[in-house]
Design a protein around this motif. Structure first.
Motif, PDB file in Angstrom:
ATOM      1  N   PHE A 159       1.083  -1.198  -0.079  1.00 43.55           N
ATOM      2  CA  PHE A 159      -0.271   0.091  -0.363  1.00 43.55           C
ATOM      3  C   PHE A 159       0.823   1.382  -0.349  1.00 43.55           C
ATOM      4  CE2 PHE A 159      -2.287   3.696   1.907  1.00 43.55           C
ATOM      5  CZ  PHE A 159      -3.495   3.311   1.713  1.00 43.55           C
ATOM      6  N   GLN A 160       1.835   1.121   0.817  1.00 48.07           N
ATOM      7  CA  GLN A 160       2.906   2.700   0.650  1.00 48.07           C
ATOM      8  C   GLN A 160       2.999   2.577  -0.343  1.00 48.07           C
ATOM      9  OE1 GLN A 160       5.429   1.181   4.188  1.00 48.07           O
ATOM     10  NE2 GLN A 160       3.910   2.555   5.988  1.00 48.07           N
ATOM     11  N   GLN A 161       3.477   1.239  -0.892  1.00 47.98           N
ATOM     12  CA  GLN A 161       4.997   1.303  -2.379  1.00 47.98           C
ATOM     13  C   GLN A 161       3.606   2.035  -2.623  1.00 47.98           C
ATOM     14  OE1 GLN A 161       5.552  -2.567  -2.851  1.00 47.98           O
ATOM     15  NE2 GLN A 161       7.475  -2.003  -1.945  1.00 47.98           N
ATOM     16  N   ALA A 162       2.520   1.936  -3.305  1.00 49.34           N
ATOM     17  CA  ALA A 162       1.373   1.926  -4.485  1.00 49.34           C
ATOM     18  C   ALA A 162       1.246   3.670  -4.252  1.00 49.34           C
ATOM     19  CB  ALA A 162       0.259   1.576  -4.509  1.00 49.34           C
ATOM     20  N   LEU A 163       0.815   3.647  -2.929  1.00 40.91           N
ATOM     21  CA  LEU A 163       1.242   5.604  -2.125  1.00 40.91           C
ATOM     22  C   LEU A 163       2.013   6.432  -3.105  1.00 40.91           C
ATOM     23  CD1 LEU A 163      -0.811   7.457  -0.718  1.00 40.91           C
ATOM     24  CD2 LEU A 163      -0.493   7.085   1.174  1.00 40.91           C
ATOM     25  N   SER A 164       3.039   5.906  -2.590  1.00 39.48           N
ATOM     26  CA  SER A 164       4.621   6.951  -2.920  1.00 39.48           C
ATOM     27  C   SER A 164       4.073   7.522  -4.317  1.00 39.48           C
ATOM     28  CB  SER A 164       5.437   5.889  -2.288  1.00 39.48           C
ATOM     29  OG  SER A 164       6.055   5.665  -1.266  1.00 39.48           O
ATOM     30  N   ALA A 165       3.654   5.602  -5.282  1.00 34.32           N
ATOM     31  CA  ALA A 165       3.810   6.125  -6.611  1.00 34.32           C
ATOM     32  C   ALA A 165       3.021   7.007  -7.058  1.00 34.32           C
ATOM     33  CB  ALA A 165       3.623   4.911  -7.338  1.00 34.32           C
ATOM     34  N   VAL A 166       1.708   7.523  -6.200  1.00 33.55           N
ATOM     35  CA  VAL A 166       0.777   8.205  -6.725  1.00 33.55           C
ATOM     36  C   VAL A 166       1.207   9.678  -6.514  1.00 33.55           C
ATOM     37  CG1 VAL A 166      -1.569   9.236  -6.527  1.00 33.55           C
ATOM     38  CG2 VAL A 166      -1.530   6.858  -6.915  1.00 33.55           C
ATOM     39  N   LEU A 167       1.782   9.854  -4.995  1.00 36.94           N
ATOM     40  CA  LEU A 167       2.363  11.261  -4.575  1.00 36.94           C
ATOM     41  C   LEU A 167       3.380  11.858  -5.840  1.00 36.94           C
ATOM     42  CD1 LEU A 167       2.956   9.998  -0.254  1.00 36.94           C
ATOM     43  CD2 LEU A 167       1.361  11.531  -1.430  1.00 36.94           C
ATOM     44  N   GLU A 168       4.127  10.514  -6.272  1.00 35.63           N
ATOM     45  CA  GLU A 168       5.210  10.837  -7.195  1.00 35.63           C
ATOM     46  C   GLU A 168       4.360  12.155  -8.333  1.00 35.63           C
ATOM     47  OE1 GLU A 168       8.608   9.312  -9.622  1.00 35.63           O
ATOM     48  OE2 GLU A 168       8.677   8.305  -7.613  1.00 35.63           O
ATOM     49  N   VAL A 169       3.929  11.710  -9.141  1.00 33.36           N
ATOM     50  CA  VAL A 169       2.577  11.464  -9.954  1.00 33.36           C
ATOM     51  C   VAL A 169       1.621  13.060  -9.777  1.00 33.36           C
ATOM     52  CG1 VAL A 169       1.535  10.831 -11.873  1.00 33.36           C
ATOM     53  CG2 VAL A 169       3.060   9.662 -11.287  1.00 33.36           C
ATOM     54  N   VAL A 170       1.480  12.872  -8.402  1.00 33.60           N
ATOM     55  CA  VAL A 170       0.257  14.197  -7.955  1.00 33.60           C
ATOM     56  C   VAL A 170       0.672  14.650  -6.885  1.00 33.60           C
ATOM     57  CG1 VAL A 170      -2.559  14.377  -7.530  1.00 33.60           C
ATOM     58  CG2 VAL A 170      -1.332  12.276  -9.337  1.00 33.60           C
TER      59      VAL A 170
END
Length: 309
Positions: A159-170
Motif C-alpha cells: 500500500f505504501q509503495q502504491a501511495l508513494s507512486a501516486v504522490l510522485e505523480v500528484v
C-alpha cells in the motif's frame, strides 16, 4: 489469544478489510494515467490497469495555470475508479490466487471536514495540520482490494509503495490515513519511509484526559492504526506518570508487535529489570474506535484501573 493472522476474525478486532488513505489538495489535481503506471511499476513491480476509464477529458487550466485539471463533466464513464492489478503480489484464496489491487477513486470536492476533527485534535506531529486541511478543497481516495489475506507487513508495504507512486505523480498538501485517523505532511511522510519508519502514517499515539482529581489527574494514552492491519493496538490508563514516558513505551511496544505479530501473552511483563515494568492484558479498547488492544498496566501507584468502554 489469536495470532496476528487470525485477529481479524475476532469480533470488534478493528481490522479493515479495505485499507484507505486520502490525499488532500488546495488546487484542483489530475494525474496522467500513463505517467502514473510508469512510476507504479517502478515502485511495486509489474502492474496493469484492470478497468480503463473510457474517456479522459481535460477542462480549462485553473487560475494557477496548472497543466492538470479535472474534467467538468459528471458522466458515469468519467467517474470510474482506476483499478491497478499488482501481478507480482498474488493473494491466496480457497479457489486459487488473484493479484493484489489498488483502487484510485476520481477527484472529488471535500464536503465534510468534520471527519478530520479527531485527527486534528491529536496532530502533535504537525502544527500546520489544521490550517492546511482547512484550506484543502479536493480529495483523491486510494484503497487496496483483495489484500486482507496478505501478511500485515507485506500488505502495508505494498500500500505504501502504491501511495508513494501516486504522490510522485500528484503531489498533495496533506494525507489522511483512515486506519490511524491521522493527518500527515507529505514530505514528512516520505522522509519517514526513507528512514525505515513504516508506521509514521499508519499509526498514531493519542492522549486523552480521563477524569481523576485535581491532585491525581488520570489519562488514557493509546495507539491507533495497528488494529486496522490485524495487529492489536496498545492502551494505558494511568496517573502520576510522565506522558512522554508512556508515549515512548507505547511506541516501542507497537513497533515490536508490528514486527513480530501478536506474540505477547496476558500477564507478560514488558521492560527490563532496571526499568518500569508493564503488565500486558488483551482487552477491548477504552477509547473509540472499538477494537481489541493490549492494555499496559504500569503497576501501583500509577495504574488508574479499567474504564467502561
Amino acid at each position: 489469544m489469536p495470532d496476528s493472522q487470525n485477529i481479524d476474525q475476532k469480533q470488534n478486532s478493528g481490522f479493515h478489510p479495505v485499507y484507505m488513505a486520502e490525499l488532500l489538495f488546495q488546487e484542483l489535481p489530475v494525474f496522467r494515467e500513463e505517467k502514473l503506471m510508469e512510476v507504479m511499476r517502478r515502485m511495486t513491480g509489474n502492474a496493469r490497469v484492470l478497468k480503463k476509464r473510457l474517456k479522459e477529458r481535460v477542462a480549462a487550466p485553473t487560475s494557477a495555470g496548472s497543466a492538470f485539471s479535472r474534467p467538468e463533466t459528471t458522466e458515469k464513464e468519467d467517474q470510474e475508479p482506476l483499478v491497478i492489478m499488482h501481478t507480482e503480489h498474488m493473494v491466496p484464496f480457497e479457489d486459487g490466487t488473484i493479484p493484489a489491487q489498488t483502487c484510485i477513486l476520481p477527484v472529488q470536492d471535500i464536503t465534510d471536514k468534520n471527519r478530520f476533527k479527531g485527527a486534528l485534535e491529536q496532530a502533535w506531529h504537525w502544527k500546520e495540520a489544521g490550517r492546511v486541511s482547512g484550506a484543502s478543497k479536493y480529495q483523491i481516495r486510494i484503497h487496496d482490494l483483495f489484500t486482507a489475506a496478505l501478511p500485515h507487513k507485506k500488505r502495508l508495504q505494498l500500500f505504501q509503495q502504491a501511495l508513494s507512486a501516486v504522490l510522485e505523480v500528484v503531489p498533495c498538501d496533506a494525507i489522511y490515513f483512515y486506519g490511524s485517523d491521522k493527518i500527515v505532511e507529505p514530505s514528512a511522510y516520505r522522509d519517514a519511509l526513507q528512514k525505515g519508519d513504516h508506521l509514521y502514517g499508519a499509526m498514531n499515539v493519542r492522549l486523552y484526559q480521563a477524569g481523576g482529581t485535581e491532585a491525581r489527574r488520570e489519562f488514557v494514552m493509546d495507539t491507533v492504526g495497528l488494529s486496522s492491519l490485524g495487529v492489536p493496538d496498545f492502551q494505558c490508563h494511568f496517573a502520576g506518570l510522565d506522558p512522554d514516558t508512556v508515549a515512548q513505551t507505547l511506541f516501542g511496544a507497537a513497533y515490536y508487535l508490528f514486527d513480530q505479530g501478536d506474540v505477547i501473552l496476558d500477564g507478560q511483563l514488558l521492560g527490563t529489570s532496571g526499568s518500569q515494568r508493564w503488565r500486558c492484558e488483551h482487552q477491548e479498547s477504552i477509547v473509540s474506535p472499538r477494537r481489541y488492544v493490549i492494555d499496559l498496566d504500569p503497576g501501583a501507584p500509577y495504574y488508574a484501573g479499567q474504564l467502561e468502554p
